[in-house]
Each structure stands twice: as structure tokens, then as C-alpha cells.
Design a protein around this motif. Sequence first.
Motif, PDB file in Angstrom:
ATOM      1  N   MET A   1      45.478  55.540  34.470  1.00  0.00           N
ATOM      2  CA  MET A   1      46.491  54.328  34.317  1.00  0.00           C
ATOM      3  C   MET A   1      47.527  53.262  35.119  1.00  0.00           C
ATOM      4  SD  MET A   1      45.417  53.326  31.498  1.00  0.00           S
ATOM      5  CE  MET A   1      46.592  52.250  30.023  1.00  0.00           C
ATOM      6  N   LYS A   2      47.644  54.414  35.974  1.00  0.00           N
ATOM      7  CA  LYS A   2      48.065  54.448  37.622  1.00  0.00           C
ATOM      8  C   LYS A   2      47.900  53.063  38.261  1.00  0.00           C
ATOM      9  CE  LYS A   2      51.095  57.901  38.673  1.00  0.00           C
ATOM     10  NZ  LYS A   2      51.062  59.153  39.613  1.00  0.00           N
ATOM     11  N   SER A   3      46.065  53.077  38.548  1.00  0.00           N
ATOM     12  CA  SER A   3      45.220  52.550  38.857  1.00  0.00           C
ATOM     13  C   SER A   3      45.245  50.724  38.632  1.00  0.00           C
ATOM     14  CB  SER A   3      43.342  52.559  39.192  1.00  0.00           C
ATOM     15  OG  SER A   3      44.030  53.509  39.885  1.00  0.00           O
ATOM     16  N   PHE A   4      45.559  50.944  37.078  1.00  0.00           N
ATOM     17  CA  PHE A   4      45.526  49.277  36.653  1.00  0.00           C
ATOM     18  C   PHE A   4      46.757  48.325  36.711  1.00  0.00           C
ATOM     19  CE2 PHE A   4      47.936  47.992  32.280  1.00  0.00           C
ATOM     20  CZ  PHE A   4      46.502  46.687  32.378  1.00  0.00           C
ATOM     21  N   LEU A   5      47.863  49.268  36.518  1.00  0.00           N
ATOM     22  CA  LEU A   5      49.000  49.157  36.587  1.00  0.00           C
ATOM     23  C   LEU A   5      48.891  48.262  38.095  1.00  0.00           C
ATOM     24  CD1 LEU A   5      52.212  48.425  35.844  1.00  0.00           C
ATOM     25  CD2 LEU A   5      53.162  50.384  36.759  1.00  0.00           C
ATOM     26  N   ILE A   6      48.439  49.320  39.165  1.00  0.00           N
ATOM     27  CA  ILE A   6      48.814  48.386  40.584  1.00  0.00           C
ATOM     28  C   ILE A   6      48.234  47.721  40.669  1.00  0.00           C
ATOM     29  CG2 ILE A   6      48.230  48.967  42.929  1.00  0.00           C
ATOM     30  CD1 ILE A   6      48.916  52.247  42.499  1.00  0.00           C
ATOM     31  N   LEU A   7      47.269  47.169  39.446  1.00  0.00           N
ATOM     32  CA  LEU A   7      45.978  45.260  39.747  1.00  0.00           C
ATOM     33  C   LEU A   7      46.600  44.848  39.434  1.00  0.00           C
ATOM     34  CD1 LEU A   7      42.193  47.614  39.704  1.00  0.00           C
ATOM     35  CD2 LEU A   7      43.326  46.475  41.340  1.00  0.00           C
ATOM     36  N   ALA A   8      47.479  44.670  38.500  1.00  0.00           N
ATOM     37  CA  ALA A   8      48.325  44.228  37.487  1.00  0.00           C
ATOM     38  C   ALA A   8      49.293  43.780  38.369  1.00  0.00           C
ATOM     39  CB  ALA A   8      48.543  44.105  36.444  1.00  0.00           C
ATOM     40  N   LEU A   9      49.919  44.757  39.101  1.00  0.00           N
ATOM     41  CA  LEU A   9      50.961  43.964  39.799  1.00  0.00           C
ATOM     42  C   LEU A   9      50.083  43.339  41.295  1.00  0.00           C
ATOM     43  CD1 LEU A   9      53.585  47.341  39.870  1.00  0.00           C
ATOM     44  CD2 LEU A   9      53.446  45.210  38.579  1.00  0.00           C
ATOM     45  N   LEU A  10      49.532  43.789  41.950  1.00  0.00           N
ATOM     46  CA  LEU A  10      49.223  42.852  42.930  1.00  0.00           C
ATOM     47  C   LEU A  10      48.744  41.501  42.215  1.00  0.00           C
ATOM     48  CD1 LEU A  10      47.401  45.862  44.767  1.00  0.00           C
ATOM     49  CD2 LEU A  10      49.283  44.832  45.271  1.00  0.00           C
ATOM     50  N   TYR A  11      48.205  41.277  41.053  1.00  0.00           N
ATOM     51  CA  TYR A  11      47.347  40.398  40.503  1.00  0.00           C
ATOM     52  C   TYR A  11      48.891  39.534  40.418  1.00  0.00           C
ATOM     53  CZ  TYR A  11      45.469  36.573  37.963  1.00  0.00           C
ATOM     54  OH  TYR A  11      45.536  35.290  37.011  1.00  0.00           O
ATOM     55  N   LEU A  12      50.236  40.043  39.935  1.00  0.00           N
ATOM     56  CA  LEU A  12      51.072  39.339  39.551  1.00  0.00           C
ATOM     57  C   LEU A  12      51.452  38.432  40.543  1.00  0.00           C
ATOM     58  CD1 LEU A  12      52.398  41.063  36.529  1.00  0.00           C
ATOM     59  CD2 LEU A  12      52.219  38.467  36.918  1.00  0.00           C
ATOM     60  N   ALA A  13      51.493  39.825  41.905  1.00  0.00           N
ATOM     61  CA  ALA A  13      52.534  39.336  42.923  1.00  0.00           C
ATOM     62  C   ALA A  13      51.410  38.051  43.583  1.00  0.00           C
ATOM     63  CB  ALA A  13      52.728  40.713  43.305  1.00  0.00           C
ATOM     64  N   TYR A  14      50.265  38.325  43.861  1.00  0.00           N
ATOM     65  CA  TYR A  14      49.592  36.807  44.580  1.00  0.00           C
ATOM     66  C   TYR A  14      50.522  35.608  43.129  1.00  0.00           C
ATOM     67  CZ  TYR A  14      45.573  34.347  45.267  1.00  0.00           C
ATOM     68  OH  TYR A  14      44.294  33.193  45.847  1.00  0.00           O
ATOM     69  N   VAL A  15      49.728  35.671  41.886  1.00  0.00           N
ATOM     70  CA  VAL A  15      50.293  34.054  41.741  1.00  0.00           C
ATOM     71  C   VAL A  15      51.274  33.671  41.467  1.00  0.00           C
ATOM     72  CG1 VAL A  15      50.076  33.641  39.086  1.00  0.00           C
ATOM     73  CG2 VAL A  15      48.162  35.067  40.080  1.00  0.00           C
ATOM     74  N   ASP A  16      52.506  34.622  41.333  1.00  0.00           N
ATOM     75  CA  ASP A  16      53.987  34.283  41.561  1.00  0.00           C
ATOM     76  C   ASP A  16      54.439  33.693  43.243  1.00  0.00           C
ATOM     77  OD1 ASP A  16      55.962  33.630  40.960  1.00  0.00           O
ATOM     78  OD2 ASP A  16      56.964  35.795  41.624  1.00  0.00           O
ATOM     79  N   TRP A  17      52.968  33.835  44.150  1.00  0.00           N
ATOM     80  CA  TRP A  17      53.348  33.842  45.645  1.00  0.00           C
ATOM     81  C   TRP A  17      52.639  32.319  45.281  1.00  0.00           C
ATOM     82  CZ3 TRP A  17      56.353  35.573  49.169  1.00  0.00           C
ATOM     83  CH2 TRP A  17      56.071  35.138  50.741  1.00  0.00           C
ATOM     84  N   ARG A  18      51.831  32.065  45.292  1.00  0.00           N
ATOM     85  CA  ARG A  18      50.718  31.049  45.416  1.00  0.00           C
ATOM     86  C   ARG A  18      51.564  30.058  44.523  1.00  0.00           C
ATOM     87  NH1 ARG A  18      47.017  30.334  49.349  1.00  0.00           N
ATOM     88  NH2 ARG A  18      46.003  29.058  47.839  1.00  0.00           N
ATOM     89  N   THR A  19      51.889  30.058  42.706  1.00  0.00           N
ATOM     90  CA  THR A  19      52.390  29.384  42.085  1.00  0.00           C
ATOM     91  C   THR A  19      54.009  29.481  41.394  1.00  0.00           C
ATOM     92  OG1 THR A  19      51.267  30.892  40.267  1.00  0.00           O
ATOM     93  CG2 THR A  19      49.947  29.095  41.114  1.00  0.00           C
ATOM     94  N   PHE A  20      54.441  30.114  42.135  1.00  0.00           N
ATOM     95  CA  PHE A  20      55.567  30.242  41.893  1.00  0.00           C
ATOM     96  C   PHE A  20      55.922  30.730  39.971  1.00  0.00           C
ATOM     97  CE2 PHE A  20      56.304  29.086  45.868  1.00  0.00           C
ATOM     98  CZ  PHE A  20      57.723  28.754  46.034  1.00  0.00           C
ATOM     99  N   ARG A  21      55.027  31.007  39.726  1.00  0.00           N
ATOM    100  CA  ARG A  21      55.306  31.681  38.638  1.00  0.00           C
ATOM    101  C   ARG A  21      54.109  33.109  37.618  1.00  0.00           C
ATOM    102  NH1 ARG A  21      57.890  27.152  36.374  1.00  0.00           N
ATOM    103  NH2 ARG A  21      56.722  25.639  36.350  1.00  0.00           N
ATOM    104  N   LEU A  22      54.685  33.388  37.164  1.00  0.00           N
ATOM    105  CA  LEU A  22      54.398  34.954  36.454  1.00  0.00           C
ATOM    106  C   LEU A  22      54.138  34.629  34.900  1.00  0.00           C
ATOM    107  CD1 LEU A  22      57.445  37.022  37.907  1.00  0.00           C
ATOM    108  CD2 LEU A  22      54.549  37.432  38.505  1.00  0.00           C
ATOM    109  N   PRO A  23      53.246  34.488  34.563  1.00  0.00           N
ATOM    110  CA  PRO A  23      52.088  34.317  33.283  1.00  0.00           C
ATOM    111  C   PRO A  23      52.427  34.745  32.305  1.00  0.00           C
ATOM    112  CG  PRO A  23      50.262  34.401  34.854  1.00  0.00           C
ATOM    113  CD  PRO A  23      51.792  35.219  35.663  1.00  0.00           C
ATOM    114  N   ASN A  24      52.822  34.725  30.954  1.00  0.00           N
ATOM    115  CA  ASN A  24      53.565  35.482  29.941  1.00  0.00           C
ATOM    116  C   ASN A  24      51.835  35.990  29.340  1.00  0.00           C
ATOM    117  OD1 ASN A  24      56.017  34.914  29.835  1.00  0.00           O
ATOM    118  ND2 ASN A  24      55.442  32.873  28.348  1.00  0.00           N
TER     119      ASN A  24
END
Length: 157
Positions: A1-24
Motif C-alpha cells: 500500500m505504501k507504493s500506491f500512496l507514493i504513486l498517488a502523491l507523485l501523480y497529484l504533485a505533477y498535476v498540481d505543478w502543471r495545472t494548479f489544481r488537485l482533483p477531487n
Amino acid sequence: MKSFLILALLYLAYVDWRTFRLPNVITLPLIFLGIVFNCVSDLSLTSPASALLGGILGYGSLWALNAGYRLLKNRNGIGMGDAKLLAALGAWLGLHSLPTILLIASITGLIGGIVWLKWNRHNVGNAFPFGPFLAFAGIIELLWPQLIQTLILPRLI
């Protein structure tokens, strides 16, 4: 589950960096999954009570900070996506992890913000994505819990 959380956090970081949004669509299920995981798994990262309180206080602390800023400046100072991301981190890692996450995110965000302003030639009033720094701090706390308390603070005192 740690891998799942890390991947989700990396994805959210990327999206926020590019779009200034963290999708609900990602942050809200992440909060729910963190609480459920810590309630039912033998590999839980924290107690169910700490996960629930971490989620509530993670969101509530940034909501309150933004509400205070809004009273002073008549505009938002932090996005509520960031509050939901901190709630998710609190739900996964527990209430006790929130101060460390906020400290690491704030320090790295301050450094990153200065670099961002210089690189993009913006002024201080422009928006800046804080989610990547919350995600980075969450990954550090997940992989090296209590890093600040055990390695850094004793050397400063």
C-alpha cells in the motif's frame, strides 16, 4: 500500500505543478481509503482514531488558515485542494504526522517559491502550487517517519 500512496502523491504533485489544481476525484477517495486502510488492515500505518483525527485536522487546519487569510486580505491564500491533500496524508499517516509534514512542506515550499519567483519572474502576489511540497513531505514522512524529531532536532538543540 505504501507504493500506491507514493504513486498517488507523485501523480497529484505533477498535476498540481502543471495545472494548479488537485482533483477531487483523486483527493477525496484518498482520504476515504486512508481511513479504511488504517481501520481494516493488519499493515496499518496508524490507529483508526489517529487516521480519522488526522483527516479531520489535516483539512481543518488549512481551512482555518485560509479563512483567517481571507478575513485579512479578502481573497484565498491557499487552495482547498491542498487542505484535502493534507487530510489524505493525515488519514494515511495519522494525526501525529501532520506537524512534521507541514514543517517539511513549508520549508521546501519556501525555498521552491523563491526559485519559482526568480525563474518565472513573477511577483509575490501570483499563485504558487503548494501541493507538490505537501506530497514530497508526505513521502518523506511515509518512508522515514519522525525524521525531524530523531535526526534533525537533536542536532539543533
